[in-house]
Structure formats: C-alpha cells, structure tokens
Write a protein that holds these residues in place. Structure first.
Motif, PDB file in Angstrom:
ATOM      1  N   HIS A   1     -22.336  22.870 -11.165  1.00 13.10           N
ATOM      2  CA  HIS A   1     -22.200  23.045  -9.134  1.00 13.10           C
ATOM      3  C   HIS A   1     -22.429  23.997  -9.008  1.00 13.10           C
ATOM      4  N   PHE A   2     -22.669  25.509  -9.774  1.00 10.92           N
ATOM      5  CA  PHE A   2     -22.953  26.064  -8.539  1.00 10.92           C
ATOM      6  C   PHE A   2     -24.396  26.169  -8.609  1.00 10.92           C
TER       7      PHE A   2
ATOM      8  N   SER B   1     -26.112  23.695  -7.303  1.00  9.71           N
ATOM      9  CA  SER B   1     -25.535  22.734  -6.076  1.00  9.71           C
ATOM     10  C   SER B   1     -25.144  24.037  -5.066  1.00  9.71           C
ATOM     11  N   SER B   2     -24.141  24.503  -5.154  1.00  9.76           N
ATOM     12  CA  SER B   2     -23.551  24.457  -3.829  1.00  9.76           C
ATOM     13  C   SER B   2     -24.289  25.778  -3.617  1.00  9.76           C
TER      14      SER B   2
ATOM     15  N   VAL C   1     -26.462  24.242  -1.092  1.00 12.45           N
ATOM     16  CA  VAL C   1     -25.185  22.804  -0.563  1.00 12.45           C
ATOM     17  C   VAL C   1     -25.369  24.343   1.241  1.00 12.45           C
TER      18      VAL C   1
ATOM     19  N   GLY D   1     -19.471  26.880   2.019  1.00 11.81           N
ATOM     20  CA  GLY D   1     -19.810  26.265   0.952  1.00 11.81           C
ATOM     21  C   GLY D   1     -19.977  26.630  -0.436  1.00 11.81           C
ATOM     22  N   ILE D   2     -20.065  27.923  -0.860  1.00  4.83           N
ATOM     23  CA  ILE D   2     -20.023  28.186  -2.390  1.00  4.83           C
ATOM     24  C   ILE D   2     -18.152  28.156  -2.504  1.00  4.83           C
TER      25      ILE D   2
ATOM     26  N   PHE E   1     -17.430  24.092  -1.861  1.00  5.50           N
ATOM     27  CA  PHE E   1     -18.482  23.052  -2.081  1.00  5.50           C
ATOM     28  C   PHE E   1     -18.971  23.319  -3.570  1.00  5.50           C
TER      29      PHE E   1
END
Length: 206
Positions: free
Chosen positions: A109-110, A112-113, A116, A202-203, A206
């Motif tokens: 996730h981190f 992709s964040s 994002v 965003g981080i 998201f």
C-alpha cells in the motif's frame, strides 16, 4: 551580458534536473531506505523503482517532448498557461497507468500511496492551471517535503536534515523558475504548498 547568460543557463539546467516528475521515484527510494520495506529483496525493489521510473518520468517526458516537437514549440513556449493542459493530461494518464500496473502486481500500500500522492499533485495543479499558471516544479519538491513529513511520523525517523536539503533545493528551483520568467514568486510558493498538502493527504488517506 555573459554573466546573465550563464545565470539563465544555470536556471535552465536546474529546471531540467529537478523535473516535477521525480516525486514518486525519490519518495520510493526514501521509503525503501527508511522503512521496513528495506527488507525486501533488492531485485524486487529495483523492479518497482524501474516500473515507477518508466511510467512517471521516462514515458511522460518522452511523449511531452514528441508533442512539443510536433507543435514546433520551444520549452518556454510550451510553458504558456493554455499550452500546459495537454502535458498535464499526458502525465496524469501515465500516472494512472503506473497505478494500474502496481495494483496488478499487488504492491504494498505505501508504495502505491506515493504514486497516488504524486497523481493528486498533478490533478490539482492541472485544475488550478485553468485559472492560474502554478509552478509544477515547486509542487513536485513540495510533495517531496510532504512525503518526508508523513513518513517521518509513520516510521519514527528524524527528517530534519532531509527537510533542510529539500527546502534548500526548493529555494534554488523556485529562484530558477522566476529567473526564467516562467512563474512569479506567488506561483512558486503556491506550487510548493499545494505539493506539500497533496502529498501528505494522499499518503495519509489513500
């Protein structure tokens, strides 16, 4: 006269080196260095960095270059407010493609964040550009500062020296954009603040 030319050449070089597209790649390098993700195999980390580099730096830079050449514009001419929308669109599409690729690979996730957050910076800058020519260069470095601030809280490391470096680079970059008459002081500062807030939001969310 020679001194003025040298200053302009230096400003162009700074703008070229610190392209606004570098935010995801630098953010990932920091993440792979300071977080538990540094335990991942080196080959895996290099693969992720390569994918992010291709989609967020190489592709948008190359496609925008082709677009500029097809239109017969110089870099300064491309920087005009009305002409910036297509480059924004190209970069946004490339960032979305990057996210799609990372999602299919089931990346953490981190990771992709960060992409994002960079995409959010691009989208907000594109929207603002409809009315006002904001600096995406300083938005990129502002995003780097925002990402450092958030990850320092998450992973409990001291970001002071890194933030000092980022702020120093931001000052040089903002000055370069003003010297090249691409932006005013207000546009440079606003770009940094938008980048900082968008990256942090965003981080975190998201």
């Amino acid at each position: 006269m020679t001194r003025e030319k040298n200053i302009i050449y230096a400003a162009r070089l700074v703008s070229l080196i610190f392209t606004p597209f570098y935010l995801p790649l630098v953010g990932l390098i920091a993440l792979f260095t300071f977080s538990y993700l540094n335990l991942l195999p080196v080959a895996y980390r290099l693969l992720v960095l390569t994918i992010v580099y291709v989609f967020t730096i190489l592709l948008p830079t190359f496609i925008i270059h082709l677009y500029r050449r097809a239109q017969g514009w110089s870099l300064l001419e491309l920087g005009q407010k009305r002409r910036r929308m297509v480059p924004y669109g190209i970069s946004i599409i490339c960032y979305v493609a990057c996210l799609w690729t990372l999602d299919n690979m089931h990346i953490y996730h981190f990771v992709s964040s960060i992409v994002v957050a960079a995409l959010l910076v691009q989208v907000i800058c594109a929207i603002v550009n409809v009315w006002w020519k904001i600096s995406t260069h300083t938005a990129g470095i502002g995003g780097m500062a925002g990402a450092l601030f958030v990850f320092a809280e998450y992973f409990a490391f001291n970001p002071v020296w890194w933030l000092c470096v980022v702020l120093f680079v931001a000052g040089i970059l903002g000055t370069a954009r003003i010297i090249l008459r691409q932006h005013s002081l207000a546009q440079v500062v606003a770009g940094f603040l938008i980048g900082f807030v968008c990256a942090a939001v965003g981080i975190i969310f998201f």
